[in-house]
Enzyme design. Structure first.
Site, short mmCIF file in Angstrom:
data_model
loop_
_atom_site.label_atom_id
_atom_site.label_comp_id
_atom_site.label_asym_id
_atom_site.label_seq_id
_atom_site.Cartn_x
_atom_site.Cartn_y
_atom_site.Cartn_z
N ASP A 89 -15.46 17.63 48.11
CA ASP A 89 -15.81 19.02 47.96
C ASP A 89 -16.18 19.49 49.45
OD1 ASP A 89 -16.19 17.92 45.50
OD2 ASP A 89 -17.71 19.42 44.90
N LYS A 151 -15.14 26.34 44.40
CA LYS A 151 -16.38 26.25 44.06
C LYS A 151 -17.34 27.24 44.59
CE LYS A 151 -19.74 22.71 44.90
NZ LYS A 151 -19.81 21.25 45.34
N LYS A 180 -15.31 25.48 40.06
CA LYS A 180 -16.63 25.03 39.85
C LYS A 180 -17.72 25.64 40.16
CE LYS A 180 -19.00 20.68 41.59
NZ LYS A 180 -18.93 19.53 42.44
#
Length: 223
Positions: A89, A151, A180
Protein backbone atom coordinates in the site's frame (compact mmCIF):
# COMPACT_ATOMS: atom_id res chain seq x y z
CA UNK A 1 -21.84 -11.16 3.70
CA UNK A 2 -18.62 -12.50 5.22
CA UNK A 3 -17.24 -9.12 6.23
CA UNK A 4 -13.98 -10.63 7.50
CA UNK A 5 -12.93 -11.42 3.94
CA UNK A 6 -13.06 -7.72 3.08
CA UNK A 7 -10.85 -6.61 5.96
CA UNK A 8 -7.18 -5.66 5.91
CA UNK A 9 -6.57 -5.78 9.68
CA UNK A 10 -4.09 -3.00 10.35
CA UNK A 11 -1.57 -1.84 12.95
CA UNK A 12 0.52 1.14 11.85
CA UNK A 13 0.90 3.32 14.94
CA UNK A 14 4.46 4.60 15.50
CA UNK A 15 4.57 3.02 18.97
CA UNK A 16 3.59 -0.45 17.73
CA UNK A 17 5.42 -3.21 19.60
CA UNK A 18 6.20 -6.83 18.82
CA UNK A 19 3.36 -7.93 21.08
CA UNK A 20 0.98 -5.67 19.13
CA UNK A 21 2.00 -7.31 15.86
CA UNK A 22 1.75 -10.78 17.37
CA UNK A 23 -1.80 -9.99 18.48
CA UNK A 24 -2.61 -8.59 15.02
CA UNK A 25 -1.43 -11.78 13.35
CA UNK A 26 -3.27 -13.98 15.81
CA UNK A 27 -6.49 -12.05 15.19
CA UNK A 28 -5.91 -12.32 11.46
CA UNK A 29 -5.75 -16.09 11.80
CA UNK A 30 -8.63 -16.34 14.27
CA UNK A 31 -11.08 -14.21 12.30
CA UNK A 32 -9.95 -15.16 8.80
CA UNK A 33 -9.27 -11.61 7.65
CA UNK A 34 -8.27 -11.08 4.04
CA UNK A 35 -4.94 -9.57 5.07
CA UNK A 36 -3.02 -7.96 7.84
CA UNK A 37 -1.24 -4.69 7.10
CA UNK A 38 1.97 -3.65 8.86
CA UNK A 39 4.92 -1.30 8.57
CA UNK A 40 7.93 -2.62 6.72
CA UNK A 41 9.98 -3.32 9.82
CA UNK A 42 7.46 -5.98 10.86
CA UNK A 43 7.17 -7.83 7.54
CA UNK A 44 9.55 -10.70 8.32
CA UNK A 45 8.12 -11.23 11.81
CA UNK A 46 4.56 -11.19 10.48
CA UNK A 47 5.40 -13.58 7.67
CA UNK A 48 6.60 -16.12 10.19
CA UNK A 49 3.37 -15.82 12.21
CA UNK A 50 1.16 -16.26 9.14
CA UNK A 51 3.15 -19.10 7.56
CA UNK A 52 0.91 -21.68 5.92
CA UNK A 53 -2.27 -19.66 6.35
CA UNK A 54 -4.49 -18.03 3.69
CA UNK A 55 -4.20 -14.63 5.40
CA UNK A 56 -2.32 -12.24 3.11
CA UNK A 57 0.47 -9.95 4.28
CA UNK A 58 0.45 -6.30 3.22
CA UNK A 59 3.05 -3.63 3.99
CA UNK A 60 2.93 0.14 3.59
CA UNK A 61 5.59 2.14 1.75
CA UNK A 62 6.20 5.82 1.36
CA UNK A 63 4.15 6.01 4.53
CA UNK A 64 2.42 8.09 5.75
CA UNK A 65 3.27 11.19 3.66
CA UNK A 66 4.22 9.79 0.25
CA UNK A 67 6.98 12.35 -0.29
CA UNK A 68 10.02 10.08 -0.19
CA UNK A 69 11.91 9.70 -3.46
CA UNK A 70 10.82 7.28 -6.16
CA UNK A 71 14.10 5.38 -5.86
CA UNK A 72 13.63 4.90 -2.12
CA UNK A 73 10.06 3.72 -2.68
CA UNK A 74 11.36 1.16 -5.17
CA UNK A 75 13.93 -0.09 -2.66
CA UNK A 76 11.22 -0.38 -0.02
CA UNK A 77 8.94 -2.26 -2.39
CA UNK A 78 11.64 -4.75 -3.37
CA UNK A 79 12.70 -5.30 0.24
CA UNK A 80 9.20 -5.83 1.60
CA UNK A 81 8.17 -8.11 -1.22
CA UNK A 82 11.41 -10.02 -0.84
CA UNK A 83 10.79 -10.44 2.88
CA UNK A 84 7.38 -11.96 2.39
CA UNK A 85 4.84 -9.21 1.75
CA UNK A 86 2.32 -10.05 -0.96
CA UNK A 87 0.61 -6.67 -1.14
CA UNK A 88 1.97 -3.13 -0.90
CA UNK A 89 0.00 0.00 0.00
CA UNK A 90 1.84 3.10 -1.24
CA UNK A 91 1.00 6.74 -0.59
CA UNK A 92 0.85 8.92 -3.69
CA UNK A 93 3.10 11.98 -3.70
CA UNK A 94 0.38 14.42 -2.69
CA UNK A 95 2.62 17.45 -3.22
CA UNK A 96 3.23 16.42 -6.81
CA UNK A 97 -0.48 15.95 -7.40
CA UNK A 98 -1.29 19.37 -5.95
CA UNK A 99 1.49 20.87 -8.08
CA UNK A 100 0.23 19.30 -11.29
CA UNK A 101 3.31 17.08 -11.67
CA UNK A 102 1.29 14.33 -13.28
CA UNK A 103 4.13 12.97 -15.39
CA UNK A 104 6.34 12.44 -12.34
CA UNK A 105 3.56 10.56 -10.58
CA UNK A 106 3.02 8.39 -13.65
CA UNK A 107 6.73 7.63 -13.85
CA UNK A 108 6.87 6.71 -10.17
CA UNK A 109 3.90 4.36 -10.45
CA UNK A 110 5.50 2.64 -13.43
CA UNK A 111 8.78 2.23 -11.53
CA UNK A 112 7.08 0.62 -8.56
CA UNK A 113 5.08 -1.68 -10.84
CA UNK A 114 8.30 -2.72 -12.54
CA UNK A 115 10.09 -3.25 -9.22
CA UNK A 116 7.49 -5.77 -7.99
CA UNK A 117 5.74 -7.11 -11.09
CA UNK A 118 4.02 -9.90 -9.14
CA UNK A 119 2.95 -7.83 -6.12
CA UNK A 120 -0.56 -6.54 -5.50
CA UNK A 121 -0.25 -2.75 -5.46
CA UNK A 122 -2.65 -0.33 -3.79
CA UNK A 123 -2.32 3.40 -4.35
CA UNK A 124 -3.31 5.52 -1.35
CA UNK A 125 -4.75 8.80 -2.65
CA UNK A 126 -5.02 10.55 0.74
CA UNK A 127 -8.31 11.96 -0.49
CA UNK A 128 -8.64 14.57 2.27
CA UNK A 129 -6.03 16.71 0.46
CA UNK A 130 -7.37 16.37 -3.10
CA UNK A 131 -10.29 17.83 -5.00
CA UNK A 132 -12.58 15.58 -7.02
CA UNK A 133 -10.72 16.19 -10.26
CA UNK A 134 -7.42 15.23 -8.67
CA UNK A 135 -8.97 12.10 -7.16
CA UNK A 136 -10.24 11.05 -10.58
CA UNK A 137 -6.88 11.75 -12.16
CA UNK A 138 -5.09 9.67 -9.52
CA UNK A 139 -7.45 6.79 -10.24
CA UNK A 140 -6.75 7.07 -13.96
CA UNK A 141 -2.99 7.06 -13.38
CA UNK A 142 -3.21 3.97 -11.18
CA UNK A 143 -5.33 2.20 -13.78
CA UNK A 144 -3.08 3.14 -16.70
CA UNK A 145 0.11 2.02 -14.92
CA UNK A 146 -1.16 -1.42 -13.98
CA UNK A 147 -1.91 -1.00 -10.30
CA UNK A 148 -4.46 -3.24 -8.63
CA UNK A 149 -6.30 -1.02 -6.13
CA UNK A 150 -6.96 2.59 -5.31
CA UNK A 151 -7.28 3.38 -1.61
CA UNK A 152 -8.80 6.38 0.11
CA UNK A 153 -6.57 7.24 3.04
CA UNK A 154 -3.69 6.49 5.38
CA UNK A 155 -5.64 7.30 8.53
CA UNK A 156 -2.94 9.84 9.36
CA UNK A 157 -4.31 12.74 7.28
CA UNK A 158 -6.89 15.35 8.26
CA UNK A 159 -9.75 12.96 7.44
CA UNK A 160 -10.31 9.34 6.48
CA UNK A 161 -12.61 7.55 4.08
CA UNK A 162 -15.95 8.95 2.95
CA UNK A 163 -18.74 7.20 1.10
CA UNK A 164 -18.71 9.98 -1.48
CA UNK A 165 -15.05 9.34 -2.27
CA UNK A 166 -15.58 5.60 -2.62
CA UNK A 167 -18.48 6.20 -5.00
CA UNK A 168 -16.33 8.63 -7.02
CA UNK A 169 -13.51 6.10 -7.22
CA UNK A 170 -15.97 3.40 -8.28
CA UNK A 171 -17.28 5.64 -11.07
CA UNK A 172 -13.74 6.13 -12.30
CA UNK A 173 -12.35 2.57 -12.18
CA UNK A 174 -15.59 0.63 -12.60
CA UNK A 175 -14.78 -3.07 -12.06
CA UNK A 176 -11.25 -2.87 -13.45
CA UNK A 177 -9.57 -2.25 -10.08
CA UNK A 178 -10.24 -2.93 -6.44
CA UNK A 179 -11.17 -0.10 -4.08
CA UNK A 180 -9.95 0.04 -0.49
CA UNK A 181 -11.73 2.26 2.00
CA UNK A 182 -9.56 3.11 4.98
CA UNK A 183 -9.61 5.57 7.84
CA UNK A 184 -12.32 5.82 10.49
CA UNK A 185 -14.21 2.60 9.75
CA UNK A 186 -14.80 1.01 13.15
CA UNK A 187 -18.15 -0.83 13.16
CA UNK A 188 -20.06 -3.34 11.06
CA UNK A 189 -22.82 -1.03 9.87
CA UNK A 190 -20.29 1.50 8.56
CA UNK A 191 -18.16 -1.20 6.92
CA UNK A 192 -21.26 -2.63 5.24
CA UNK A 193 -22.13 0.80 3.81
CA UNK A 194 -18.66 1.09 2.28
CA UNK A 195 -18.93 -2.33 0.66
CA UNK A 196 -22.31 -1.37 -0.75
CA UNK A 197 -20.77 1.85 -2.11
CA UNK A 198 -18.14 -0.12 -4.03
CA UNK A 199 -15.29 -0.91 -1.63
CA UNK A 200 -13.72 -4.34 -2.13
CA UNK A 201 -11.40 -3.98 0.87
CA UNK A 202 -11.77 -2.30 4.25
CA UNK A 203 -8.62 -1.08 5.99
CA UNK A 204 -9.15 -0.90 9.74
CA UNK A 205 -7.64 -1.57 13.13
CA UNK A 206 -11.11 -2.52 14.39
CA UNK A 207 -11.48 -5.80 12.55
CA UNK A 208 -12.64 -7.94 15.51
CA UNK A 209 -15.25 -5.34 16.54
CA UNK A 210 -16.58 -5.17 12.97
CA UNK A 211 -16.89 -8.97 12.73
CA UNK A 212 -18.60 -9.09 16.14
CA UNK A 213 -21.08 -6.47 14.95
CA UNK A 214 -21.81 -8.54 11.88
CA UNK A 215 -22.46 -11.60 14.03
CA UNK A 216 -24.90 -9.65 16.21
CA UNK A 217 -26.68 -8.34 13.10
CA UNK A 218 -27.00 -11.87 11.75
CA UNK A 219 -28.41 -13.15 15.05
CA UNK A 220 -31.03 -10.39 15.09
CA UNK A 221 -32.00 -11.24 11.53
CA UNK A 222 -32.58 -14.85 12.54
CA UNK A 223 -34.88 -14.00 15.44
Amino acid sequence: MNIARYIDHTQLAPNTTESDILKLCQEGLEYGFRAICVAGTWVEFSRAQLAGSPVLLAAVLGFPHGNSTSSSKCLEAEAYFGNGAEELDMVINVGWMLSGRTKQIETELKLIRKAVPEGVLKLILETCYLNDGQKRLACQLALETGWDYVKTSTGFGTAGATLADVRLMKEEVKNTMGIKASGGIRDYVTAQKYVQAGATRIGTSSGPAIVAGGARSSQKGNL
